[in-house]
Motif scaffolding. Structure first.
Motif, mmCIF file in Angstrom:
data_model
loop_
_atom_site.group_PDB
_atom_site.id
_atom_site.type_symbol
_atom_site.label_atom_id
_atom_site.label_comp_id
_atom_site.label_asym_id
_atom_site.label_seq_id
_atom_site.Cartn_x
_atom_site.Cartn_y
_atom_site.Cartn_z
ATOM 1 N N PRO A 31 35.436 53.955 33.602
ATOM 2 C CA PRO A 31 35.973 53.574 34.722
ATOM 3 C C PRO A 31 35.207 53.872 36.011
ATOM 4 O O PRO A 31 34.979 53.204 36.968
ATOM 5 C CB PRO A 31 37.561 54.069 34.680
ATOM 6 N N ARG A 32 34.803 55.290 35.987
ATOM 7 C CA ARG A 32 34.368 55.685 37.118
ATOM 8 C C ARG A 32 32.786 55.396 37.270
ATOM 9 O O ARG A 32 32.560 54.931 38.647
ATOM 10 C CB ARG A 32 34.095 57.257 36.955
ATOM 11 N N ARG A 35 33.311 51.857 38.833
ATOM 12 C CA ARG A 35 33.745 51.744 40.296
ATOM 13 C C ARG A 35 32.736 52.455 41.246
ATOM 14 O O ARG A 35 32.838 52.537 42.395
ATOM 15 C CB ARG A 35 35.069 52.636 40.358
ATOM 16 N N GLU A 37 31.849 55.603 41.222
ATOM 17 C CA GLU A 37 32.195 56.921 41.418
ATOM 18 C C GLU A 37 31.920 58.244 40.595
ATOM 19 O O GLU A 37 32.443 59.252 40.391
ATOM 20 C CB GLU A 37 33.796 57.053 41.408
#
Length: 182
Positions: A31-32, A35, A37
């Protein structure tokens, strides 16, 4: 990939400073990553071990020697020593704006008093971020298609030679043509 090597004959060290270090074990890696991140960091590695690893992966390595003054070499060394400290080594990775290649470019530009940026920032090239991204994925149909679909409009504007240095080969090419008086 791009890194900065410093060979210190007096100290008997040969270190490669690598800003491309990350871990798949980071919490919420996928997920990071999606995104934008991801945390990357700079890590020093022994040059001989680094070259041996690249050889075992059947990857080529190009070494480009820079003609820096003793003061400039000392500035680079002090910067990487500061940057490898735990408080300074982490950064939020951005494929185009902040990666292993732009970190090397920016460190050298700072040591050279902005000479790299002055020589390349106003030079427009006939390619966009998207063009470069797709070119670098040539032959990888599914990856290339996914990237092409996922990239947004900001990647479609013409970029400068400075911006193109998010690609290691562009840093190499750019540094070959930079001349700094004295």
């Amino acid at each position: 990939h791009n890194a900065l090597g410093i060979r210190d004959h007096a100290a008997g060290t040969d270190i490669v400073y690598n800003w491309g270090t990350f871990s798949f074990e980071q919490e919420d890696f996928l997920p990071r990553f999606l995104r934008g991140e991801m945390l990357y960091w700079m890590a020093p590695h022994d040059a001989a071990s680094t070259l041996a690893a690249y050889q075992s992966w059947n990857r080529s390595v190009a070494v480009q020697h820079l003609n820096l003054t003793p003061a400039q070499r000392d500035s680079v060394r002090r910067f990487v020593e500061w940057n490898q400290q735990d408080a300074n080594k982490f950064y939020r990775y951005d494929y185009y704006l902040d990666n292993c290649s732009t970190r090397v470019r920016d460190a050298l530009d700072a040591v050279l008093g902005g000479a790299i940026r002055r020589a390349t920032d106003s030079v427009r090239i006939p390619m966009t971020y998207r063009d470069h991204s797709l070119r670098l994925m040539d032959g990888m149909f599914w990856s290339r298609t996914g990237i092409d679909l996922g990239l947004g409009a900001p990647t479609d504007r013409p970029i400068s030679a400075w911006e193109a240095m998010f690609i290691p080969m562009e840093v190499q090419r750019g540094l070959r043509s930079i001349r700094v008086p004295d």
